[in-house]
Scaffold this active site. Structure first.
Site, PDB file in Angstrom:
ATOM      1  N   HIS A  10      11.325 -59.016  24.502  1.00  0.00           N
ATOM      2  CA  HIS A  10      11.148 -57.607  24.859  1.00  0.00           C
ATOM      3  C   HIS A  10      11.220 -56.696  23.637  1.00  0.00           C
ATOM      4  CE1 HIS A  10      15.388 -56.731  24.100  1.00  0.00           C
ATOM      5  NE2 HIS A  10      15.609 -57.949  24.565  1.00  0.00           N
ATOM      6  N   GLU A  84      19.642 -63.487  28.362  1.00  0.00           N
ATOM      7  CA  GLU A  84      20.319 -63.534  27.072  1.00  0.00           C
ATOM      8  C   GLU A  84      21.756 -64.002  27.282  1.00  0.00           C
ATOM      9  OE1 GLU A  84      20.694 -64.201  24.061  1.00  0.00           O
ATOM     10  OE2 GLU A  84      19.439 -62.598  23.213  1.00  0.00           O
TER      11      GLU A  84
END
Length: 203
Positions: A10, A84
Site C-alpha cells: 500500500h 502486517e
C-alpha cells in the site's frame, strides 16, 4: 502452466510518514500515498488479473478498490493472514517513544530474535507461520492464474525468503517500499522472480 503472482504494498499513511509502528491498526493515507495508489493503478491497468487477495486494513482496501474499480469481474478475497505484524503495545509509537515507555519490552524483543515480540503483539516467527500458510494456499488454489496480493512489507519480505530459501531472520535484506510491486512467475515447483520493489513513477 504459469501462475503469476503480484505482491503490492500500500501507499504512504500518516503513521508511515511519522515513522510510527503500524501493524493491524489503521492510519489514513497521505496525499502522497493517494498518488502512489494512482501510480500503481496505472502500472497494473493492462494486466489481466483474475483474483485479488487483500489484507483487511483500510490502506490495503483502498488500493484494492482503486485497482479493481474498472474490473468488476475480479473476485476480491480478504485474508487475515496477509496482515502486517501485530505491534501490540508498540502500535502507533515511534521507536524513541517505545524506548522511553517500554525499555524492558524492547530489550526482550530484540534479544529473542525471530521469537521476540512486543507485549500483546506477534513475533516474526508467528507472522512467518501464517504467511507461509497463506502463500502455500495461494500457490495451490490459484495455480495457472494471475493473482494480485495487496498487503504490507513484512509479508512480502517473508514470501521472498520462502522463494529464495533464505532464513526468515534475514527478511530485512529485502527492501519493500511503500507503493511498490514485486512479481513472481511460478512453474510447478520453480519460481522466477521477475521484479522486486518496483516503484512506478508518480505524475
Amino acid at each position: 502452466m504459469r501462475t503469476s503472482i503480484w505482491l503490492v504494498r500500500h501507499g504512504q499513511t500518516v503513521a508511515n510518514r511519522a515513522r510510527r509502528y503500524l501493524g493491524h491498526s489503521d492510519s489514513p493515507l497521505t496525499t502522497y500515498g493517494q498518488r502512489q495508489h494512482e501510480a500503481v493503478v496505472r502500472r497494473l491497468r493492462a494486466l489481466p488479473f483474475t483474483h485479488a487477495i487483500v489484507s483487511p486494513t483500510e490502506r490495503t482496501r483502498a488500493l484494492a478498490a482503486a485497482i479493481t474499480q474498472d474490473r468488476p469481474s475480479i473476485a476480491i478475497v480478504e485474508d487475515l493472514r496477509w496482515r502486517e505484524i501485530d505491534q501490540g503495545q508498540w502500535e502507533g509509537l515511534t521507536y524513541r517513544e517505545v524506548l522511553q515507555r517500554f525499555p524492558g519490552d524492547a530489550q526482550a524483543r530484540w534479544a529473542n530474535g525471530i521469537n521476540g515480540k512486543p507485549t500483546g503483539g506477534e513475533s516474526l516467527a508467528d507472522v512467518a507461520t501464517r504467511v507461509g500458510e497463506a502463500w502455500h494456499e495461494l500457490r495451490s488454489h490459484y495455480a495457472g492464474r494471475r493473482a494480485i496480493v495487496i498487503t504490507h512489507a513484512t509479508p512480502i519480505q517473508l514470501v521472498l525468503c520462502f522463494c529464495c530459501q533464505t532464513p526468515v531472520a534475514e527478511h530485512w535484506r529485502w527492501r519493500i517500499d511503500l507503493g511498490s510491486m514485486t512479481a513472481l512467475d511460478i512453474y510447478g515447483s520453480s519460481i522466477i522472480i521477475r521484479t522486486v520493489n518496483s516503484v512506478p513513477p508518480i505524475r
